[in-house]
Structure formats: structure tokens, C-alpha cells
Design an enzyme around this catalytic site. Structure first.
Site, PDB file in Angstrom:
ATOM      1  N   GLU A  66     -32.893  33.342  -0.072  1.00 29.31           N
ATOM      2  CA  GLU A  66     -32.305  33.561   1.243  1.00 29.31           C
ATOM      3  C   GLU A  66     -32.352  35.037   1.623  1.00 29.31           C
ATOM      4  O   GLU A  66     -32.594  35.396   2.776  1.00 29.31           O
ATOM      5  CB  GLU A  66     -30.855  33.070   1.276  1.00 29.31           C
ATOM      6  CG  GLU A  66     -30.694  31.573   1.083  1.00 29.31           C
ATOM      7  CD  GLU A  66     -30.484  31.207  -0.385  1.00 29.31           C
ATOM      8  OE1 GLU A  66     -31.012  31.921  -1.258  1.00 29.31           O
ATOM      9  OE2 GLU A  66     -29.813  30.200  -0.657  1.00 29.31           O
ATOM     10  N   PRO A 278     -41.165  31.788 -15.094  1.00 30.68           N
ATOM     11  CA  PRO A 278     -39.897  31.064 -14.946  1.00 30.68           C
ATOM     12  C   PRO A 278     -39.015  31.738 -13.896  1.00 30.68           C
ATOM     13  O   PRO A 278     -39.224  32.905 -13.545  1.00 30.68           O
ATOM     14  CB  PRO A 278     -39.260  31.163 -16.336  1.00 30.68           C
ATOM     15  CG  PRO A 278     -40.351  31.647 -17.238  1.00 30.68           C
ATOM     16  CD  PRO A 278     -41.263  32.460 -16.388  1.00 30.68           C
ATOM     17  N   LEU A 320     -38.488  40.465 -12.968  1.00 32.61           N
ATOM     18  CA  LEU A 320     -38.065  40.026 -11.640  1.00 32.61           C
ATOM     19  C   LEU A 320     -38.820  40.789 -10.554  1.00 32.61           C
ATOM     20  O   LEU A 320     -39.213  41.936 -10.742  1.00 32.61           O
ATOM     21  CB  LEU A 320     -36.563  40.254 -11.456  1.00 32.61           C
ATOM     22  CG  LEU A 320     -35.608  39.280 -12.155  1.00 32.61           C
ATOM     23  CD1 LEU A 320     -34.177  39.784 -12.033  1.00 32.61           C
ATOM     24  CD2 LEU A 320     -35.719  37.878 -11.559  1.00 32.61           C
ATOM     25  N   GLU A 322     -41.772  40.423  -8.989  1.00 27.35           N
ATOM     26  CA  GLU A 322     -43.210  40.679  -8.993  1.00 27.35           C
ATOM     27  C   GLU A 322     -44.049  39.481  -8.558  1.00 27.35           C
ATOM     28  O   GLU A 322     -45.279  39.566  -8.559  1.00 27.35           O
ATOM     29  CB  GLU A 322     -43.659  41.095 -10.396  1.00 27.35           C
ATOM     30  CG  GLU A 322     -43.072  42.397 -10.894  1.00 27.35           C
ATOM     31  CD  GLU A 322     -43.673  42.820 -12.222  1.00 27.35           C
ATOM     32  OE1 GLU A 322     -44.341  43.860 -12.245  1.00 27.35           O
ATOM     33  OE2 GLU A 322     -43.487  42.090 -13.216  1.00 27.35           O
ATOM     34  N   ASN A 347     -40.455  27.941  -2.403  1.00 28.24           N
ATOM     35  CA  ASN A 347     -41.251  28.418  -1.278  1.00 28.24           C
ATOM     36  C   ASN A 347     -42.749  28.401  -1.589  1.00 28.24           C
ATOM     37  O   ASN A 347     -43.203  29.047  -2.530  1.00 28.24           O
ATOM     38  CB  ASN A 347     -40.798  29.842  -0.923  1.00 28.24           C
ATOM     39  CG  ASN A 347     -41.330  30.300   0.413  1.00 28.24           C
ATOM     40  OD1 ASN A 347     -42.063  29.579   1.086  1.00 28.24           O
ATOM     41  ND2 ASN A 347     -40.954  31.502   0.808  1.00 28.24           N
ATOM     42  N   LEU A 348     -43.511  27.677  -0.778  1.00 31.15           N
ATOM     43  CA  LEU A 348     -44.962  27.609  -0.941  1.00 31.15           C
ATOM     44  C   LEU A 348     -45.681  28.722  -0.189  1.00 31.15           C
ATOM     45  O   LEU A 348     -46.817  29.064  -0.512  1.00 31.15           O
ATOM     46  CB  LEU A 348     -45.504  26.268  -0.420  1.00 31.15           C
ATOM     47  CG  LEU A 348     -44.820  24.971  -0.848  1.00 31.15           C
ATOM     48  CD1 LEU A 348     -45.501  23.789  -0.177  1.00 31.15           C
ATOM     49  CD2 LEU A 348     -44.849  24.819  -2.353  1.00 31.15           C
ATOM     50  N   SER A 349     -45.023  29.274   0.820  1.00 26.56           N
ATOM     51  CA  SER A 349     -45.721  30.182   1.730  1.00 26.56           C
ATOM     52  C   SER A 349     -46.120  31.492   1.068  1.00 26.56           C
ATOM     53  O   SER A 349     -47.089  32.126   1.476  1.00 26.56           O
ATOM     54  CB  SER A 349     -44.854  30.468   2.959  1.00 26.56           C
ATOM     55  OG  SER A 349     -43.720  31.236   2.619  1.00 26.56           O
TER      56      SER A 349
END
Length: 447
Positions: A66, A278, A320, A322, A347-349
Site C-alpha cells: 500500500e 520470499p 528488502l 530490491e 502485484n503483477l504490474s
């Protein structure tokens, strides 16, 4: 509405009564490293910074996803209204660690206050925001009612309501409360038509619901440190002669699916490498430890370990912030959070923006609208699989056929660019119309 007020008063009394227990709980979380070690008092509304003079807009996002979606809006706001102070709050430490490096100069950050009467009153009393922009689904009663009482305009961007949350809010006890809360918003911008319908069914005023697109499509070029950029370039060199695919945002248990597919692919592609990312760094370290215990050769990113051709074929990322850069080193991206029942996708974008051929599982939940929109624009932009065998076949097809791989990459990139265009412009028009020129203690005008 009277019943809603009654339920809210019960909630307020309950949160006031349990405040001492919540205080102890936060202290316990601090000892476990789940709260910021020195800034945890911010969770109770105690500020760690002075409020600058002038108008102030407060953006709130609970976690990393978010928060990153809010940053393009914050940047635009900072550009068009440089004399406006922007405050951003997040809840999780992991979100803070990444977002602190992405915020424009001058934007303040605090940890979000808990939704207790004292914490909210203390926070609002110090920061005195002229407008509050909440991301996605943070419907905290004490915050919303206190802001409304102070005539502070409220906006809900990328508004979403999961099926589970919708059923819960629709219950006879909670429906009057959520109807009351939603009536206090000047703008609700849902991320899909379905989400807009759900908010209307929860009695949100129709005139405040305005669709403008999903902010998670807006993946700007975020700041990357020179050290990170250099290490990514080095990684590209190491992987230059290998067939690479990346599996990102993995939840616990999904690594078993990915590693099983990887082992099958090695039979036909012995020069292939999988990059495992992960959601949490500690999980990555656990994966690497287990693989080494089983006698496998693994490179761990936090230790700057190098890949040995034909020997090391698993690269585990335990850092985290990257992921966007890492997508640039792999032509194929498998998006996690989608291969185990109960998960809700990711999120795929971001992968599409990097020009990856995108693959996801069937448990996409919150991101089902994104999968549908991309596939409607071009079926090749996202490949959705249901089983481990289907995943293996999908990756194998792309690794074996450069022309097909290039077609899928181009499709995802083109669809991303099409879906992401004009979203910030549309959001800004809505904010300017419904929030910044609305009824508040201090008028704000942002052109």
C-alpha cells in the site's frame, strides 16, 4: 445511522478500556523486533518530529504494498504543491525500511497511531492534518470519527474490500457501523468496478465513489542506491550465460512448489537458474539453510555470494526493497502468493513493467481484477496455472522458445503501459475536486 453510532460508542469504550493491554502488547512486539526499537511510542500518538507551519496532508498505508502504491501520488503532490507539508504513516517496520528511501525530500514519516481514543486524539492534536488520505481498506472507527468531528476531509484510495471482509462488514452488527464510517468519506476511489459495487452495497454514498484505476499499476522508477545498482549489474553479468527465471513474493510453503518445478526443469535445462525471493528476508535465510543441509549449492544475496556456472543454480534473495531491480535480470517472473489455497496473490504490474513474461497461480484473490484486466487486454500478458505440472510446462515453454518468450514479454510490457497511463492524472483530479477543495478547517488548493 443511530444503530451505527451506538455500535461505534461500544467500540470506542472497548478500545479505551483495553488500552493498557494494547500498550503491553506493543512493548512485547518491540522486544520481538516487530516494532521499531526507538520509535515505538509513535504508535501511541507521541510524535518524534515537529509539525511545520502551514497546510499538511496525511497519507496512511499499513504495509509495504500500500505504501509503494501511495508514493507516486505523494511525489505528484510534492511537485505541484511544494509548499505543502506531507506526512506519511505506515504500520509495519518492513514497510518503513523500504519506503524511507523512496519518499521525496521533505516528506515526514511517522509510525501510524493505534486506533485507540487517546492515541488518535494525541496524533491529530499534534499534526492537525488538513486532509487524510487512507490507502486501500484501513477503516479504523476512532480515526475516521475523530477526523470527521474535526471537519478533516477523508479520502480512500485504491479502495478494496476482500470477499471475507465484505461478508464480515455485511453482518447485522457491523453493517450499521461501516455505513456510518463510509458516510464520512469525501472520496472513495475503488481499484475495480467490483470493489466499487461492494462499497455501494455497504451503503457508501454513490456520489463519493469514483473509479480512476489501480495505483499499483503505477510503478515509477523508484530510487535505488548506487550500491544496489552496481550489485544488480554484477548479478546480470554472472547470469549472462544462464537461463534465468525468478519466483517472487513467496509465502511459506510455496518454495516447495518452486523448487520442485526447478528440479524438473534442470533435466532439460541444466544451465537454468531460479531466483527465489520470499516476502520476508528471514524466510529466505531459512530456505538457504535447508537447501545447504540437503547438500545443494545455493547463493545468498545478503552475503554477496557468487553463482558458480553449472554448479550453483539457486539464488536466494534475503534482502528488502530490491524486487523491481531484480525483475530486470530475469525474463520470466513467477508471482507468488498464488500457489496455496487461502493466499490472495501479489502485484503483477511490477514484473510486467520490467518486461518480464508473467506467470501466476490460481489463488490471486485481491489481484484477480488485475489478472482479468491484463488477460482481457492481451491473453499472453499473464499466464495463469493451477498445478505444479502446469507451472513447469509454462516455464519450460518459455525457456525453450526465445521467440515465444519475447512475445510474452512484449505483451506484458505493452499491457502494463496501456493500463498505467493517466492513472495519477485521474487520481489527482479527484483529490483536487473532492478533498483539497472540500469543506475543511483550512482550504487547500492544488492545481
Amino acid at each position: 445511522m443511530k444503530l451505527g453510532v451506538f455500535v461505534y460508542r461500544l467500540y470506542r469504550a472497548l478500545t479505551y478500556g483495553v488500552s493498557p493491554l494494547i500498550h503491553l502488547h506493543i512493548r512485547w512486539r518491540r522486544l520481538r523486533g516487530l516494532e521499531h526499537f526507538s520509535r515505538w511510542p509513535e504508535r501511541f500518538g507521541h510524535p518524534s518530529a515537529v509539525r511545520p507551519p502551514g497546510s499538511l496532508i496525511w497519507f496512511h498505508a499499513v504495509s509495504l504494498g500500500e505504501g509503494m502504491a501511495a508514493i507516486p501520488v505523494i511525489r505528484h503532490c510534492n511537485e505541484v504543491k511544494s509548499d505543502l507539508t506531507i506526512l506519511m504513516t505506515t504500520t509495519t517496520v518492513s514497510a518503513f525500511e523500504v519506503i524511507k528511501n523512496q519518499l521525496p525530500v521533505g516528506v515526514l514519516h511517522q509510525f501510524a497511531p493505534l486506533d485507540t481514543p487517546l492515541a488518535i486524539d494525541r496524533f491529530l492534536g499534534h499534526w492537525k492534518p488538513n486532509a487524510i488520505i487512507i490507502m486501500e481498506n484501513e477503516l479504523w472507527p476512532n480515526l475516521i470519527m475523530a477526523a470527521s468531528g474535526l471537519l478533516i476531509p477523508l479520502g480512500l484510495l485504491n479502495a478494496r474490500m476482500s470477499t471475507k471482509s465484505f461478508k464480515r462488514w455485511s453482518s447485522p452488527l457491523l453493517l450499521p457501523l461501516v455505513s456510518l464510517l463510509l458516510s464520512k468519506f469525501s472520496l472513495i476511489a475503488p481499484l475495480s468496478t467490483l470493489q466499487g459495487i461492494r462499497f455501494q452495497l455497504l451503503h457508501a454514498p454513490p456520489f463519493v465513489i469514483n473509479y480512476s484505476g489501480d495505483l499499483k499499476y503505477v510503478v515509477n522508477k523508484f530510487h535505488v542506491s548506487s550500491g544496489t545498482s552496481e550489485s544488480i549489474r554484477d548479478l546480470k553479468v554472472e547470469l549472462a550465460e544462464m537461463k534465468v527465471w525468478i519466483a517472487s513474493s513467496l509465502h511459506r510453503g510455496e518454495e516447495e512448489v518452486i523448487l520442485g518445478v526447478h528440479n524438473m526443469l534442470l533435466e532439460s535445462h541444466p544451465d537454468s537458474v531460479v531466483i527465489i525471493v520470499p516476502r520476508h528476508p528471514h524466510h529466505g535465510q531459512q530456505i538457504a539453510h535447508k537447501l545447504r543441509k540437503d547438500g545443494q549449492s545455493v547463493a545468498l544475496r545478503s552475503q554477496n555470494e557468487k553463482l558458480t556456472p553449472r554448479k550453483t543454480n539457486i539464488y536466494v534473495v534475503d534482502t528488502l526493497g530490491e524486487l523491481r531491480e531484480l525483475y530486470s535480470v530475469a525474463p520470466i517472473a513467477v508471482i507468488g502468493g498464488s500457489f496455496i489455497p487461502g493466499l490472495t496473490g501479489h502485484n503483477l504490474s511490477e514484473a510486467a513493467a520490467a518486461g518480464c513474461a508473467v506467470i501466476t497461480g490460481c489463488h490471486v484473490g485481491h489481484f484477480s481484477h488485475m489478472v482479468k484486466a491484463m488477460q482481457q487486454a492481451n491473453p499472453l500478458s499473464v499466464t495463469q496455472v493451477s498445478t505444479k505440472l502446469e507451472l513447469k510446462e509454462a516455464v519450460d515453454l518459455l525457456l525453450s522458445n526465445p521467440e515465444i518468450l519475447e512475445t510474452h514479454q512484449r505483451a506484458s510490457k505493452d499491457v502494463y503501459e496501456s493500463l498505467s497511463s493517466c492513472i495519477i492524472t485521474n487520481i489527482w483530479k479527484l483529490l483536487n475536486l473532492h478533498i483539497f477543495r472540500g469543506k475543511s478547517r483550512n482550504h487547500i488548493e492544488c492545481k
